[in-house]
Design a protein around this motif. Structure first.
Motif, mmCIF file in Angstrom:
data_model
loop_
_atom_site.group_PDB
_atom_site.id
_atom_site.type_symbol
_atom_site.label_atom_id
_atom_site.label_comp_id
_atom_site.label_asym_id
_atom_site.label_seq_id
_atom_site.Cartn_x
_atom_site.Cartn_y
_atom_site.Cartn_z
ATOM 1 N N SER A 140 0.704 -1.303 0.049
ATOM 2 C CA SER A 140 0.122 0.061 -0.018
ATOM 3 C C SER A 140 1.033 1.331 0.202
ATOM 4 N N HIS A 183 2.359 1.826 -3.423
ATOM 5 C CA HIS A 183 1.402 2.292 -4.304
ATOM 6 C C HIS A 183 1.055 3.611 -4.406
ATOM 7 N N ILE A 184 1.180 4.366 -3.063
ATOM 8 C CA ILE A 184 0.874 5.887 -2.722
ATOM 9 C C ILE A 184 1.931 6.616 -3.247
ATOM 10 N N HIS A 185 3.226 6.181 -3.032
ATOM 11 C CA HIS A 185 4.278 6.713 -3.649
ATOM 12 C C HIS A 185 4.472 6.802 -5.192
ATOM 13 N N ALA A 186 3.943 5.686 -5.719
ATOM 14 C CA ALA A 186 3.769 5.624 -7.141
ATOM 15 C C ALA A 186 2.718 6.654 -7.664
ATOM 16 N N GLU A 187 1.606 6.982 -7.037
ATOM 17 C CA GLU A 187 0.662 7.804 -7.715
ATOM 18 C C GLU A 187 1.025 8.922 -7.463
ATOM 19 N N ARG A 188 1.904 9.177 -6.507
ATOM 20 C CA ARG A 188 2.458 10.902 -6.400
ATOM 21 C C ARG A 188 3.579 10.823 -7.173
ATOM 22 N N ASN A 189 3.924 10.020 -8.201
ATOM 23 C CA ASN A 189 5.406 10.199 -8.981
ATOM 24 C C ASN A 189 6.495 10.119 -8.218
ATOM 25 N N ALA A 193 8.825 4.620 -4.250
ATOM 26 C CA ALA A 193 8.139 3.619 -4.652
ATOM 27 C C ALA A 193 8.949 2.330 -4.965
ATOM 28 N N GLN A 227 6.611 -5.241 -10.159
ATOM 29 C CA GLN A 227 6.327 -3.925 -9.847
ATOM 30 C C GLN A 227 7.614 -3.155 -9.653
ATOM 31 N N LYS A 262 9.948 3.424 -15.308
ATOM 32 C CA LYS A 262 9.750 4.724 -15.135
ATOM 33 C C LYS A 262 10.752 5.605 -14.757
#
Length: 891
Positions: free
Chosen positions: A419, A422-428, A433, A461, A468
């Motif tokens: 979790s 995933h939060i770090h990835a959504e924030r770029n 992440a 992942q 990225k």
């Protein structure tokens, strides 16, 4: 006439001309003597001819005191000084006619008449300019001699007239030379004062005089045309100036001057300046390079000026290529600029060494900083402070679970880690992440070694985060691990395997390994149960084209055509791309790709034209395919990835036609080039013509050249005039500012570096940031900051290896540039080591033959590996014996 009064001529035997003028009646008296020759007894008739008048007697009385050398008894015919040869001929004919008439009246006289005292018969002769009657010859011989003497006299008169004309012409030429020199010098004064209209008038008048007197093949005429061209450029009369330069250039070629004469080189450089001011840098660079070929000595000030102009043209082209996201061509032009200014000639080496010796070393406060005039930009990299080894996401997850009062099992820790990542990835926040997913994978390996699906998901992942962040080599390793774990599991998940195959194919494309990418894409196709082989081949062709692997790119498209032919013969026969593919196959199969003697720059432009054609050809095949009208998702993703530089937003047919014409023109296929150029002109819009990056001037010039080489001079002249008009319009738009003669690319690229860092949120592993730092390091070499340049290049190399691997073409280019920087710094041993590290991969095929960098790294081979000097063994000569050698020794 009879009314003229004739003065007795002076008797001067030493004078150049001694003709005596008398009246016509005296000539008649001589005719009478011819008709009545002397009697055998030697008595002369004393009676005058019946037609004699009192005027004749008076004329004879006036001639009593004239002393002549001829016999008084022999008649003499005197000519006027200004008499022409026509009068002489008439007199001879009249005399001969009277003689034959006299012979006709008394035919027996020839046999009965006695000879003179010396036994000769009378005949005609010319003494000096006097016609004299001699004896002893028959009438035919007399006439022959008289005619020959008359012809000789005519010849002498013609020669005199010719000499007089030549003297007059020489006087006129001396006068014209003096006047033209005065006008030329006055024009120089006006030109220096900035009065270009007056200078133009003086130079034009001087040119007219010199051209009329000397013709085109004269050095003074060519120099006058050159100065007139310079003046016309100042007056913005580009077409007239170009004509004067061209005539001067052709005239100098006819003057039999030496190859290294400065005049031809100077005219070519002036033509380059005209196109540089119109922002046609490629055409300007051609003229500069051609002018440099007329300079065998490169240590002169003029040669150094030409080198600086070439460097400026390369710099401007590098800026333009960066704006088009053509990174390989951008780096190519920056390298050429550095080569021209440092190592191309002995003068460049000496100038660079002098600059380096006088360069003040950078202090600690200015090291790795560049002043752009607006701000100080650091070219060093800042450490990625996000990766703090002391921070542990596992410990933080356990603490979080304890604070909430939840159970703290290993499965709970894995769930929290997932979790958080995933939060770090959504924030770029890809670095955080990545670290969190990495700890999750490590935790699963240690706690759950048999959970293959869980480890495969964690590895996927981690690979996604690496991809990225641009670290494609690491991404490939984690995607491969995940794929292996899925294939080894008992219950295979085809969807997950398909996704991993697609991700691996994209990652291999990112590191420019299209072969392995194609393998994984084919497996993905077969697993998904769908076709699309032709689409994949077209995409592979585009990918290979972007890497300058041009023959293999064309092979992909040819295979697509073969597949179409096997499926639908009619569709294959009506393929509009078939003729283009066939022409390209002929070009690649020809023994000589371009004309011999092609420069490195021209060869790079040829490679770029081929690349442009092949990329657009692949895209055209994708669009033409009916199945590609609604492409699958992975095809969209592939095309989107390949279009990262925007080169395949759509098929650029105008650029394809222009590039195809260029390729055919370089290979002397002029008729075919004309066809493509004419189609390209028809496709240009007015907006495209006026665009700053337009190739319209080049198009018109190349078309004029093609017509000229094919023999159509009228069409050639038409398109050359149109090209010059476009040059004039470009200059008037204010795009040709040449006020600065210095290289300013360092500040320009440092400004771009700061913008790229802001866009990447300060991340140094961004691809644009690394590419700009690479270019800036080459500028630091030019600025004699070798140590700083090597430091920046090595840091970029370290970061790029993490992203794309050691055998990537960009890594090879970096290592070759490091070796050249060390060579400029004087460390030849370290430079050779770095070069050997680079070419180990380059020679194995990682740098294609059609890559612009191919010839750049090859020209360093003789520098790092100079050919050994062959030592010719000299024969041992025995010493000549001396006398003492034969003297017996004394015991």
């Amino acid at each position: 006439t009879d009314d003229e009064t004739v003065e007795d001529p002076p008797i001067d035997p030493d004078a150049e001309c001694s003709p005596v003028m008398i009246v016509r009646k005296e000539q008649a008296m001589a005719m009478a003597k011819i008709q009545d020759p002397p009697t055998p007894s030697g008595e002369e008739t004393s009676s005058d001819p019946p037609e004699a008048t009192a005027a004749d007697a008076q004329a004879r009385e006036g001639k009593e005191d004239v002393d002549v050398d001829a016999d008084p008894a022999e008649p003499i015919i005197y000519l006027r000084q200004n008499s022409s040869t026509t009068i002489v001929s008439d007199m001879i004919e009249s005399t001969a006619s009277s003689w034959f008439k006299q012979q006709g009246y008394n035919s027996s006289r020839e046999n009965s008449s006695s000879s003179k005292a010396n036994g000769e018969n009378p005949s005609l002769t010319i003494v000096g300019e006097e016609l004299v009657i001699e004896d002893g010859l028959d009438p035919a011989e007399q006439l022959r001699r008289a005619a020959a003497q008359a012809a000789q006299l005519e010849k002498e008169v013609d020669e005199a007239e010719k000499q007089a004309e030549e003297r007059s012409k020489a006087r006129k030429m001396r006068r014209n030379a003096k006047d033209s020199k005065r006008l030329y010098d006055q024009g120089l004064v006006y030109y220096a004062d900035g009065d270009f209209e007056a200078a133009r008038s003086c130079f034009a008048s001087a040119l007219k005089m010199r051209f009329q007197s000397l013709g085109q093949a004269n050095l003074d005429v060519c120099l006058t045309q050159e100065k007139l061209g310079d003046t016309l450029v100042r007056l913005d009369k580009i077409e007239e100036a170009h004509w004067q330069y061209l005539m001067a250039y052709r005239g100098l070629q006819q003057c039999n001057l030496s190859q290294d004469n400065p005049h031809t080189s100077r005219i070519l450089v002036s033509l380059g300046d005209v196109f540089f001011s119109a922002k046609d840098f490629s055409r300007a660079l051609k003229y500069y390079e051609k002018g440099m070929r007329f300079r065998t000595e490169t240590n002169t000030t003029e040669a150094q000026d030409i080198a600086l102009k070439r460097a400026r043209a390369h710099e401007e082209m590098a800026k333009a290529e960066w704006s088009r996201l053509e990174l390989d061509m951008c780096r190519f032009h920056v390298r050429e600029m550095l080569w021209v200014m440092t190592y191309e000639s002995l003068a460049a080496k000496a100038g660079f060494e002098t600059k380096a010796s006088s360069k003040t070393p950078s202090t600690s406060s200015t090291r790795l900083l560049v002043d752009t005039g607006v701000q100080l930009v650091p070219v060093s990299s800042s450490d990625e402070g996000d990766e703090d080894s002391s921070f542990s996401y596992i410990e933080e997850s356990r603490a979080l679970l304890l604070r909430k009062g939840s159970t703290c099992t290993d499965f709970d820790v894995v769930r929290v880690l997932d979790s958080t990542a995933h939060i770090h990835a959504e924030r770029n926040e890809f670095v955080n992440a990545y670290k969190c997913y990495m700890e999750k994978l490590t935790f699963l390996r240690s706690k759950f070694p048999n959970k293959r699906k869980g480890m495969a998901e964690a590895a996927y992942q981690v690979g996604s985060m690496c991809s990225k962040m641009g670290r494609h080599t690491e991404a490939i390793s984690y995607f491969s691990e995940a794929l292996n774990l899925h294939q080894r599991s008992k219950s295979k998940d085809d969807d997950k395997i398909s996704l991993l195959l697609k991700s691996l194919g994209s990652s291999y494309l990112s590191v420019k390994n299209p072969i392995l990418a194609l393998v994984h894409f084919k497996e993905h196709q077969s697993l998904c149960g769908m076709g699309g082989e032709k689409e994949l081949l077209s995409i592979m062709g585009i990918s290979r084209g972007k890497q300058y692997d041009l023959p293999r790119s064309l092979d992909c498209y040819a295979k697509v055509m073969d597949m179409e032919a096997s499926e639908d013969q009619w569709l294959a026969q009506h393929n509009p791309l078939g003729a283009l593919i066939e022409t390209l196959e002929q070009i690649f199969s020809s023994p000589t790709s371009v004309q011999s003697g092609t420069s490195v720059n021209e060869n790079a432009r040829d490679c770029k034209d081929l690349k442009t054609i092949l990329i657009n050809l692949g895209l055209a095949q994708l669009i033409r395919s009916p199945k590609a009208a609604q492409p699958s998702e992975y095809v969209k993703n592939l095309v989107h990835y390949l279009n990262e530089d925007g080169c395949i937003d759509g098929v650029d047919f105008t650029q394809v036609l222009f590039s195809m014409g260029n390729i055919l023109l370089r290979r002397k296929r002029y008729r075919e080039a004309i066809i493509y150029y004419e189609k390209c002109i028809a496709s240009f819009t007015p907006e495209e013509r006026d665009a700053p990056t337009s190739n319209y001037v080049d198009l018109l010039t190349n078309l004029g050249t093609a017509y000229l080489r094919s023999g159509d001079h009228d069409m050639s002249f038409k398109h050359f005039r149109s090209a010059l008009k476009e040059v004039k319009r470009a200059r008037r738009r204010g795009s040709g500012d040449t006020s600065s003669n210095d290289l300013d690319g360092l500040g320009h690229f440092c400004t771009l570096l700061q913008e790229a860092r802001d866009k990447a949120s300060g991340r140094e592993n961004n691809e644009d940031v690394l590419n700009l730092r690479h270019i800036i390091a080459l500028y630091l070499c030019l600025d004699c900051r070798i140590d700083e340049a090597v430091e920046v290049l090595r840091d970029v190399e370290r970061r790029m290896i993490k992203m794309v691997g050691e055998d990537h073409p960009d890594i090879i280019q970096l290592r070759v540039d490091i070796s050249f920087a060390l060579l400029l710094g004087g460390d030849a041993h370290a430079a050779r080591d770095a070069y050997e590290t680079a070419i180990g991969h380059a020679t194995s095929g990682r740098i294609p033959e059609y890559h612009p960098f191919y010839r750049q790294y090859n020209r360093l081979v003789p520098i790092h590996y100079p050919a050994p000097v062959t030592v010719v063994s000299q024969p041992v000569l025995n010493e000549i014996p001396r006398r003492k050698d034969f003297v017996p020794r004394v015991a």
